[in-house]
Design an enzyme around this catalytic site. Structure first.
Site, PDB file in Angstrom:
ATOM      1  N   ASP A   1      29.304  33.252  39.531  1.00 10.89           N
ATOM      2  CA  ASP A   1      30.441  33.563  40.403  1.00 10.89           C
ATOM      3  C   ASP A   1      31.627  34.031  39.549  1.00 10.89           C
ATOM      4  O   ASP A   1      32.742  33.540  39.704  1.00 10.89           O
ATOM      5  CB  ASP A   1      30.827  32.329  41.232  1.00 10.89           C
ATOM      6  CG  ASP A   1      31.789  32.687  42.360  1.00 10.89           C
ATOM      7  OD1 ASP A   1      31.922  33.883  42.672  1.00 10.89           O
ATOM      8  OD2 ASP A   1      32.411  31.758  42.909  1.00 10.89           O
TER       9      ASP A   1
ATOM     10  N   ASN B   1      45.057  35.300  33.392  1.00 14.90           N
ATOM     11  CA  ASN B   1      45.303  35.629  34.794  1.00 14.90           C
ATOM     12  C   ASN B   1      46.738  35.382  35.236  1.00 14.90           C
ATOM     13  O   ASN B   1      47.453  34.551  34.676  1.00 14.90           O
ATOM     14  CB  ASN B   1      44.393  34.777  35.698  1.00 14.90           C
ATOM     15  CG  ASN B   1      42.933  35.118  35.585  1.00 14.90           C
ATOM     16  OD1 ASN B   1      42.512  36.219  35.907  1.00 14.90           O
ATOM     17  ND2 ASN B   1      42.139  34.163  35.119  1.00 14.90           N
TER      18      ASN B   1
ATOM     19  N   ASP C   1      33.436  31.279  27.915  1.00 16.24           N
ATOM     20  CA  ASP C   1      32.835  32.429  28.573  1.00 16.24           C
ATOM     21  C   ASP C   1      31.425  32.055  29.028  1.00 16.24           C
ATOM     22  O   ASP C   1      30.686  31.367  28.304  1.00 16.24           O
ATOM     23  CB  ASP C   1      32.781  33.605  27.593  1.00 16.24           C
ATOM     24  CG  ASP C   1      31.984  34.777  28.138  1.00 16.24           C
ATOM     25  OD1 ASP C   1      32.538  35.546  28.941  1.00 16.24           O
ATOM     26  OD2 ASP C   1      30.797  34.905  27.771  1.00 16.24           O
ATOM     27  N   GLY C   2      31.039  32.508  30.220  1.00 14.56           N
ATOM     28  CA  GLY C   2      29.757  32.106  30.793  1.00 14.56           C
ATOM     29  C   GLY C   2      28.565  32.476  29.947  1.00 14.56           C
ATOM     30  O   GLY C   2      27.656  31.666  29.730  1.00 14.56           O
TER      31      GLY C   2
ATOM     32  N   GLU D   1      34.302  27.577  33.078  1.00 14.23           N
ATOM     33  CA  GLU D   1      35.452  28.376  33.517  1.00 14.23           C
ATOM     34  C   GLU D   1      36.240  28.798  32.282  1.00 14.23           C
ATOM     35  O   GLU D   1      36.655  27.961  31.489  1.00 14.23           O
ATOM     36  CB  GLU D   1      36.348  27.569  34.471  1.00 14.23           C
ATOM     37  CG  GLU D   1      37.660  28.234  34.826  1.00 14.23           C
ATOM     38  CD  GLU D   1      37.467  29.616  35.441  1.00 14.23           C
ATOM     39  OE1 GLU D   1      38.082  30.571  34.910  1.00 14.23           O
ATOM     40  OE2 GLU D   1      36.696  29.739  36.413  1.00 14.23           O
TER      41      GLU D   1
END
Length: 550
Positions: free
Chosen positions: A393, A257, A365-366, A340
């Protein structure tokens, strides 16, 4: 019989007496092309997202540039086999790439401002495509001329041309491999996107300088290109992605990001892009945020069990931990952990958002995390961890991870819930249109869970979804809300109870095999932008450019 290629004195002058330098030129050109491609994605992501759609635009634009470069390079080499021309083009591409961190951001905003008053639909697609064409086509067109030119210079006869072309291809491929991995895992997370462009443009500049120094000519050209490179090195590193902002507490990048923190006396906010608002917010007084985090706090009250202090919660997409902190503050004793994928966000959470050190955050990774829970020996031998609440989320603008939006994923979530557990999903692109991304998500979830309810979050584009196999979720929420001590929270939960809408599933199901979440998300974003553009077009019509600037 050998067929010697034509040559002049320049072909064999200086460093080109050895083919090794030609092969190195191919190596570094291939490396730079891939580095620029990856840098392009990071340059555009804060403005247009890093979705598959934007990647498609980048790859398509680069392929156009390379195809034109290949054609022109081959034609030029046949017409005039002068290596000076090739290395001039390499110098020019180096200077252009060095200018991208400074000029590129202005070009993006300039094109966006122009399109504000000229287009009505597909704003992001047009803006990203035109920005790519203006910023990246020319330097990559120049680099596209390298391979056909080098084939001309390195081929001595028809007897060995296959081996020569194969060697050039191998050097280009190896360079491209390094140019793929180095920016992602080394330069971008270490020194940022701007310096990454400068590093690889510097390599190209050095290629040209070494050639002309060895040939003892072109000194003025070398001096001008070097001076311009130095100027762009200075200017490119001082201009942030949101260069018009004057009050940023933090601006940086991670592997995943672009990160931006804004802070004042009342709150701190994290953004992972420039154009789509904020991703996390922290109220310094410890109160409610007025955002979707507050609505999502209904989930622990809906889950089975009267003693909320004995419940546990998993947050997939922890961000800066706003939801975790609020749940711990209003529901003392509840056990919270998060997942996260971006560890730099977790670092920012501790530094600027006062995330409690004892809240466990796993960098993963979720979906992969939920898979790792199968058979986990963390609570009791042979049993996997089960949660009373799982918060999803992980959806951000149009970059919804498809692997966390499918039947297979939500089934995995369901299997990770304790009996009577509740899943809450933050859907951040509200749309009531038929066939919208929200309808697909709701239908998919309803195909997995027996009971699904949604709540619109006032004054936002968010809608919270609550899902469980437990019946009577609204009644459980109302009953639990009557026992709350905090009057503000109690009133909020009562309002949520009144606003809950039961969702009956449809046929729009997302699967691991077919989940067009980015196209669906783009449609919603386009609608939202179109609404905003109406205002700006009106200002432009009434007040002209001055109205837009003001």
């Amino acid at each position: 019989m050998k067929n010697k290629s034509k040559s002049n004195n320049k072909n064999t002058a200086g460093i080109l007496k050895s083919k090794l330098y030609l092969y190195l030129t191919e190596f570094f050109a291939g490396m730079s092309v891939m580095a620029v491609e990856l840098g392009a994605s990071r340059l555009l992501a804060p403005y247009f997202s890093s979705s598959q759609i934007v990647w498609t635009i980048i790859i398509g634009t680069i392929m156009i540039a390379m195809a034109l470069g290949n054609y022109f390079g081959g034609k030029s080499a046949d017409k005039d086999p002068d290596p000076d021309k090739l290395y001039k083009r390499i110098l020019f591409s180096a200077v252009w790439i060095a200018a991208i961190p400074f000029i590129g951001k202005m070009v993006i905003l300039g094109i966006s401002a122009l399109l504000v008053v000229t287009v009505s639909t597909n704003f992001l697609i047009w803006a990203a495509f035109l920005a790519c064409m203006v910023i990246f086509v020319f330097p990559l067109f120049l680099l596209g001329t390298v391979t056909p030119s080098l084939v001309k210079y390195t081929t001595d006869s028809l007897e060995d041309n296959g081996r020569t072309v194969g060697t050039l291809g191998a050097f280009n491929t190896v360079g491209s491999i390094i140019g793929t991995f180095a920016p992602t895992f080394v330069t971008i997370p270490t020194v940022g996107t701007a310096v990454t462009f400068l590093i690889f443009s510097g390599i190209l500049l050095l290629l040209g300088l070494v050639y002309f120094f060895s040939c003892k000519r072109g000194y003025i050209r070398m001096a001008v290109c070097t001076v311009l490179f130095i100027v762009f090195c200075v200017t490119g590193t001082v201009l942030g992605f949101a260069f018009w902002e004057r009050s940023l507490t933090y601006e940086g990048e991670s592997v995943y990001n672009y990160l931006q923190v804004k802070e004042d006396d009342k709150q701190a906010a994290l953004s992972t892009n420039v154009l789509f608002g904020i991703q996390s917010i922290y109220m310094k007084d410890g109160g409610l945020t007025g955002l979707y985090y507050d609505t999502a706090m209904a989930a622990p009250l809906m889950s089975d069990g009267d003693d909320i202090s004995k419940k546990n919660m998993l947050i997939l997409g922890m961000g800066t931990g706003t939801y975790a902190k609020q749940c711990r503050a209003y529901f003392p004793g509840i056990e919270v952990e998060g997942v996260e994928i971006d560890d730099k966000i977790t670092d920012l959470a501790h530094k600027y958002f006062d995330l409690d050190e004892d809240i466990k955050v796993t960098t993963y990774d979720g979906r992969a995390f939920l898979n790792s829970l199968k058979g986990a020996n963390r609570k009791a031998p042979g049993s996997a961890v089960k949660y009373n609440v799982i918060m999803v989320d992980a959806y951000q603008d149009i970059t919804i991870p498809f692997q966390m939006s499918t039947v297979e994923f939500f089934t995995l979530v369901k299997n990770s819930l304790a009996p009577g557990g509740v899943m809450v999903v933050n859907m951040n692109m509200h749309s009531d249109k038929k066939g919208s991304i929200n309808e697909y998500l709701c239908d998919t979830i309803a195909s997995v869970f027996g009971n699904v309810y949604t709540v619109k979050v006032d004054n936002t584009t968010n809608r919270e979804l609550f899902a469980s196999d437990l019946t009577g979720m609204p009644d459980r929420l109302y009953s639990a809300s009557q026992k709350l001590v905090d009057p503000e929270l109690k009133e909020l939960m009562e309002d949520i109870y009144m606003d809950m809408e039961r969702y009956e599933g449809g046929e729009n199901i997302l699967t691991d095999d077919k989940a067009p979440v980015e196209l669906l998300g783009m449609q919603v974003i386009d609608d939202l932008i179109s609404e905003e553009l109406t205002y700006y077009k009106k200002r432009f019509k009434e007040d002209g450019i001055a109205g837009l600037i003001n």
